[in-house]
Write an enzyme that holds these catalytic residues in place. Structure first.
Site, mmCIF file in Angstrom:
data_model
loop_
_atom_site.group_PDB
_atom_site.id
_atom_site.type_symbol
_atom_site.label_atom_id
_atom_site.label_comp_id
_atom_site.label_asym_id
_atom_site.label_seq_id
_atom_site.Cartn_x
_atom_site.Cartn_y
_atom_site.Cartn_z
ATOM 1 N N LEU A 35 -13.791 51.217 20.104
ATOM 2 C CA LEU A 35 -12.842 52.279 20.472
ATOM 3 C C LEU A 35 -13.133 52.806 21.880
ATOM 4 C CD1 LEU A 35 -12.461 54.178 17.056
ATOM 5 C CD2 LEU A 35 -10.959 52.444 18.048
ATOM 6 N N ALA A 83 -13.059 42.827 24.325
ATOM 7 C CA ALA A 83 -13.325 42.569 25.739
ATOM 8 C C ALA A 83 -12.875 43.755 26.566
ATOM 9 C CB ALA A 83 -12.560 41.324 26.207
ATOM 10 N N GLU A 84 -13.464 43.855 27.741
ATOM 11 C CA GLU A 84 -12.855 44.636 28.801
ATOM 12 C C GLU A 84 -11.833 43.690 29.400
ATOM 13 O OE1 GLU A 84 -13.139 47.737 29.801
ATOM 14 O OE2 GLU A 84 -14.636 48.248 28.289
ATOM 15 N N SER A 85 -10.577 44.148 29.539
ATOM 16 C CA SER A 85 -9.509 43.180 29.805
ATOM 17 C C SER A 85 -8.703 43.435 31.079
ATOM 18 C CB SER A 85 -8.559 43.159 28.602
ATOM 19 O OG SER A 85 -7.870 44.391 28.507
ATOM 20 N N THR A 125 -8.626 33.335 28.203
ATOM 21 C CA THR A 125 -7.458 33.593 29.054
ATOM 22 C C THR A 125 -7.251 32.454 30.045
ATOM 23 O OG1 THR A 125 -6.771 34.981 30.913
ATOM 24 C CG2 THR A 125 -9.091 35.036 30.393
ATOM 25 N N ASP A 126 -6.009 32.283 30.475
ATOM 26 C CA ASP A 126 -5.738 31.268 31.502
ATOM 27 C C ASP A 126 -6.362 31.657 32.847
ATOM 28 O OD1 ASP A 126 -4.018 33.346 32.196
ATOM 29 O OD2 ASP A 126 -2.217 32.097 32.324
ATOM 30 N N GLU A 127 -6.798 32.928 32.965
ATOM 31 C CA GLU A 127 -7.359 33.377 34.249
ATOM 32 C C GLU A 127 -8.673 32.669 34.577
ATOM 33 O OE1 GLU A 127 -6.930 37.549 35.127
ATOM 34 O OE2 GLU A 127 -5.271 37.726 33.713
ATOM 35 N N TYR A 153 -13.480 40.094 36.058
ATOM 36 C CA TYR A 153 -12.959 39.916 34.690
ATOM 37 C C TYR A 153 -12.920 38.437 34.316
ATOM 38 C CZ TYR A 153 -9.377 39.073 31.126
ATOM 39 O OH TYR A 153 -8.709 38.607 30.024
ATOM 40 N N LYS A 157 -15.080 36.192 31.507
ATOM 41 C CA LYS A 157 -14.454 35.446 30.409
ATOM 42 C C LYS A 157 -14.857 33.964 30.479
ATOM 43 C CE LYS A 157 -11.815 36.675 27.737
ATOM 44 N NZ LYS A 157 -12.016 37.250 26.365
ATOM 45 N N LEU A 193 0.918 45.563 33.659
ATOM 46 C CA LEU A 193 2.176 45.595 34.406
ATOM 47 C C LEU A 193 3.390 46.092 33.597
ATOM 48 C CD1 LEU A 193 3.607 44.835 37.169
ATOM 49 C CD2 LEU A 193 4.268 42.732 36.017
ATOM 50 N N PRO A 208 4.518 50.912 41.194
ATOM 51 C CA PRO A 208 3.618 50.349 42.212
ATOM 52 C C PRO A 208 3.487 48.825 42.120
ATOM 53 C CG PRO A 208 2.347 51.347 40.427
ATOM 54 C CD PRO A 208 3.791 51.543 40.077
ATOM 55 N N ARG A 217 3.389 35.196 37.034
ATOM 56 C CA ARG A 217 2.670 35.162 35.762
ATOM 57 C C ARG A 217 3.557 34.452 34.740
ATOM 58 N NH1 ARG A 217 -0.667 36.102 38.924
ATOM 59 N NH2 ARG A 217 -2.241 37.752 38.956
HETATM 60 P P1 NAD Z 1 -7.331 45.428 25.176
HETATM 61 O O1 NAD Z 1 -8.065 45.963 26.364
HETATM 62 O O2 NAD Z 1 -5.995 45.985 24.836
HETATM 63 O O3 NAD Z 1 -8.239 45.588 23.877
HETATM 64 C C1 NAD Z 1 -9.602 45.332 23.868
HETATM 65 C C2 NAD Z 1 -10.190 45.940 22.610
HETATM 66 O O4 NAD Z 1 -11.602 45.632 22.589
HETATM 67 C C3 NAD Z 1 -10.086 47.472 22.548
HETATM 68 O O5 NAD Z 1 -9.681 47.880 21.257
HETATM 69 C C4 NAD Z 1 -11.503 47.948 22.838
HETATM 70 O O6 NAD Z 1 -11.822 49.182 22.209
HETATM 71 C C5 NAD Z 1 -12.325 46.803 22.264
HETATM 72 N N1 NAD Z 1 -13.653 46.725 22.876
HETATM 73 C C6 NAD Z 1 -13.964 46.793 24.202
HETATM 74 N N2 NAD Z 1 -15.301 46.714 24.367
HETATM 75 C C7 NAD Z 1 -15.844 46.560 23.124
HETATM 76 C C8 NAD Z 1 -17.167 46.400 22.645
HETATM 77 N N3 NAD Z 1 -18.208 46.389 23.484
HETATM 78 N N4 NAD Z 1 -17.348 46.259 21.313
HETATM 79 C C9 NAD Z 1 -16.303 46.278 20.454
HETATM 80 N N5 NAD Z 1 -15.032 46.438 20.852
HETATM 81 C C10 NAD Z 1 -14.800 46.567 22.177
HETATM 82 O O7 NAD Z 1 -7.261 43.860 25.425
HETATM 83 P P2 NAD Z 1 -6.143 42.810 24.987
HETATM 84 O O8 NAD Z 1 -5.112 42.739 26.037
HETATM 85 O O9 NAD Z 1 -5.762 43.071 23.580
HETATM 86 O O10 NAD Z 1 -6.992 41.463 25.059
HETATM 87 C C11 NAD Z 1 -7.695 40.982 23.922
HETATM 88 C C12 NAD Z 1 -8.361 39.667 24.262
HETATM 89 O O11 NAD Z 1 -7.386 38.715 24.689
HETATM 90 C C13 NAD Z 1 -9.354 39.777 25.417
HETATM 91 O O12 NAD Z 1 -10.471 38.985 25.106
HETATM 92 C C14 NAD Z 1 -8.609 39.226 26.620
HETATM 93 O O13 NAD Z 1 -9.500 38.647 27.534
HETATM 94 C C15 NAD Z 1 -7.723 38.187 25.960
HETATM 95 N N6 NAD Z 1 -6.450 37.889 26.632
HETATM 96 C C16 NAD Z 1 -5.597 38.903 26.983
HETATM 97 C C17 NAD Z 1 -4.375 38.599 27.581
HETATM 98 C C18 NAD Z 1 -3.385 39.680 27.944
HETATM 99 O O14 NAD Z 1 -2.363 39.389 28.563
HETATM 100 N N7 NAD Z 1 -3.602 40.935 27.562
HETATM 101 C C19 NAD Z 1 -4.023 37.258 27.819
HETATM 102 C C20 NAD Z 1 -4.926 36.259 27.434
HETATM 103 C C21 NAD Z 1 -6.134 36.579 26.844
HETATM 104 P P1 TYD Z 2 -1.773 42.784 34.891
HETATM 105 O O1 TYD Z 2 -0.816 43.283 33.860
HETATM 106 O O2 TYD Z 2 -2.890 43.655 35.341
HETATM 107 O O3 TYD Z 2 -2.316 41.386 34.355
HETATM 108 P P2 TYD Z 2 -3.199 40.243 35.122
HETATM 109 O O4 TYD Z 2 -3.691 40.781 36.390
HETATM 110 O O5 TYD Z 2 -4.284 40.004 34.136
HETATM 111 O O6 TYD Z 2 -2.265 39.086 35.297
HETATM 112 O O7 TYD Z 2 -0.946 42.377 36.185
HETATM 113 C C1 TYD Z 2 0.099 41.418 36.112
HETATM 114 C C2 TYD Z 2 0.611 41.205 37.523
HETATM 115 O O8 TYD Z 2 1.223 42.415 37.985
HETATM 116 C C3 TYD Z 2 -0.497 40.894 38.513
HETATM 117 O O9 TYD Z 2 -0.002 39.944 39.473
HETATM 118 C C4 TYD Z 2 -0.760 42.219 39.205
HETATM 119 C C5 TYD Z 2 0.600 42.893 39.173
HETATM 120 N N1 TYD Z 2 0.563 44.375 39.084
HETATM 121 C C6 TYD Z 2 1.313 45.136 40.001
HETATM 122 O O10 TYD Z 2 2.003 44.612 40.892
HETATM 123 N N2 TYD Z 2 1.268 46.509 39.880
HETATM 124 C C7 TYD Z 2 0.523 47.121 38.913
HETATM 125 O O11 TYD Z 2 0.504 48.380 38.864
HETATM 126 C C8 TYD Z 2 -0.219 46.329 37.980
HETATM 127 C C9 TYD Z 2 -1.049 46.964 36.926
HETATM 128 C C10 TYD Z 2 -0.153 44.949 38.113
#
Ligand code: NAD
Ligand code: TYD
Length: 339
Positions: A35, A83-85, A125-127, A153, A157, A193, A208, A217
């Site tokens: 949390l 994860a920190e995401s 992630t694809d990143e 980040y 990963k 975004l 922004p 993306r």
């Molecule tokens: P999010 O930031 O919304 O959620 C992350 C969750 O992990 C939160 O509930 C947070 O409380 C929990 N958390 C963080 N640190 C923790 C710790 N030390 N111990 C236990 N819980 C912890 O992230 P998301 O967007 O749901 O992403 C989830 C996963 O999917 C991540 O591993 C991310 O790298 C991967 N992913 C995300 C995307 C995307 O577009 N969001 C795309 C591809 C992969």
């Molecule tokens: P984001 O949602 O942070 O995902 P990621 O960086 O993991 O792809 O950002 C998606 C795209 O949007 C990325 O190219 C950065 C851009 N972006 C903005 O232009 N403005 C914003 O305020 C944010 C958060 C992202």
């Protein structure tokens, strides 16, 4: 079947728990989540009262807590979302990314060896592949594309992916890894975004856009991601990586304009701000492997997904208004104040 889902109070993990409770109502699901600012019990909502569901507040990088949980729960399957995401936060303070994303994955892998599991699934992630040039639309990330990260980040990963693969090769742990493109949908924290632009546009605040808004993306509706993970858990081959994406490439500007159009708001709200450091240009997934091997294909077209997502944010105002806490607003002011 007993699943341990880490990070289930976050965006994708929360959607995954709701999805799995619908798809496999007989499964037991234990969720461990620290949390952090990104975790929210409201995201779990009705899932909390589903039979066989348990929530444990805990940190995946706390080895003692992780081992105690495995000792008492003995999960069959681990799905690691925790994860920190957020890339911008990783540029601001990388440390916590190393701790959660690398050390946390390490603790879960070790516990999964000590208390053997049928499957350890690492949500990646694809990143981790870095980026593709904007002028080569013929190029896509395949599972063979070398890892070549840009941000703290994505580097954290990639480190977790390599560690997980090493546990397959060295210890025979039944690991699978999925690398998905950008997700969107309900319960996404409004620092990313799509929800950020929606929330700002609704309030008539500037949107922004980093740089010229030309970065690309590959967007996937979150439920399609959940379905892909479900397939990998049940049919994926040990030691394999599966890319997940639906050929939904859009420039950031196209995404922002689509949101404004859907809300009937004016494009004059768009504000071009200083670019993100090391900003990846283009992500694009080649999803042929998961399509051919596991029969996965996405169901939700981008236009439909955006409409559904916006409707969800409109209907669930309390969810996002409540989490726009002081801490988040502080981050927002720090991140955009000087741009
Ligand atoms: P999010 O930031 O919304 O959620 C992350 C969750 O992990 C939160 O509930 C947070 O409380 C929990 N958390 C963080 N640190 C923790 C710790 N030390 N111990 C236990 N819980 C912890 O992230 P998301 O967007 O749901 O992403 C989830 C996963 O999917 C991540 O591993 C991310 O790298 C991967 N992913 C995300 C995307 C995307 O577009 N969001 C795309 C591809 C992969
Ligand atoms: P984001 O949602 O942070 O995902 P990621 O960086 O993991 O792809 O950002 C998606 C795209 O949007 C990325 O190219 C950065 C851009 N972006 C903005 O232009 N403005 C914003 O305020 C944010 C958060 C992202």
């Amino acid at each position: 079947m007993k699943l341990l889902v880490t990070g289930g109070a976050g965006f994708i993990g929360g959607n995954f728990i709701h999805y799995m409770q619908r798809a496999h109502p007989g499964y037991e699901i234990i969720c461990i989540d620290a949390l952090t600012y990104a975790g929210n019990m409201e995201t779990l909502g009705g899932a909390l009262s589903h039979p066989g569901f348990r929530f444990v507040k805990g940190d995946v990088a706390d080895r003692e807590a992780v081992f105690a949980l495995f000792e008492s729960e003995r999960p069959d399957i681990v799905v690691n979302f925790a994860a920190e995401s957020h890339v911008d936060r990783s540029i601001d303070s990388p440390d916590v990314f190393l701790r959660t994303n690398i050390m946390g994955t390490g603790a879960l892998l070790d516990a999964s060896r000590q208390y053997p599991v049928r499957r350890f699934h690492q949500v990646s992630t694809d990143e981790v592949y870095g980026d593709l040039p904007l002028d080569r639309p013929d190029l896509f990330f395949t599972e063979e594309t070398p890892l070549h990260t840009s941000s703290p980040y994505s580097a954290s990963k990639a480190a977790a992916d390599l560690l997980a693969q090493s546990y397959f090769r060295t210890f025979g742990l039944p690991v699978t890894i999925s690398r998905c493109s950008n997700n969107y949908g309900p319960y996404q924290f409004p620092e990313k975004l799509i929800p950020l632009m929606f929330v700002n546009a609704l309030a008539g605040k500037p949107l922004p856009v980093y740089g010229k808004g030309e970065n690309v993306r590959d967007w996937l509706y979150v439920e399609d991601h959940c379905e892909a993970i479900d397939l990998i858990l049940h049919k994926g081959r040990d030691g394999e990586v599966y890319n997940i994406g639906g050929h939904n490439e859009r420039t950031n500007l196209e995404v922002v304009k689509a949101i404004l159009a859907e809300l009937g708001k004016d494009e004059s709200l768009i504000s071009y701000v200083t670019d993100r450091l090391g900003h990846d240009l283009r992500y694009a997934i080649d999803p042929r492997k998961i399509g051919e091997e596991l029969g996965w294909a996405p169901h939700t077209a981008f236009e439909e997904g955006i409409r559904r997502t916006i409707r969800w944010y409109k209907d669930n105002r309390a969810w996002w208004e409540d989490i726009m806490t002081g801490a988040y607003l502080e981050f927002y002011a720090k991140n955009y104040g000087g741009r």
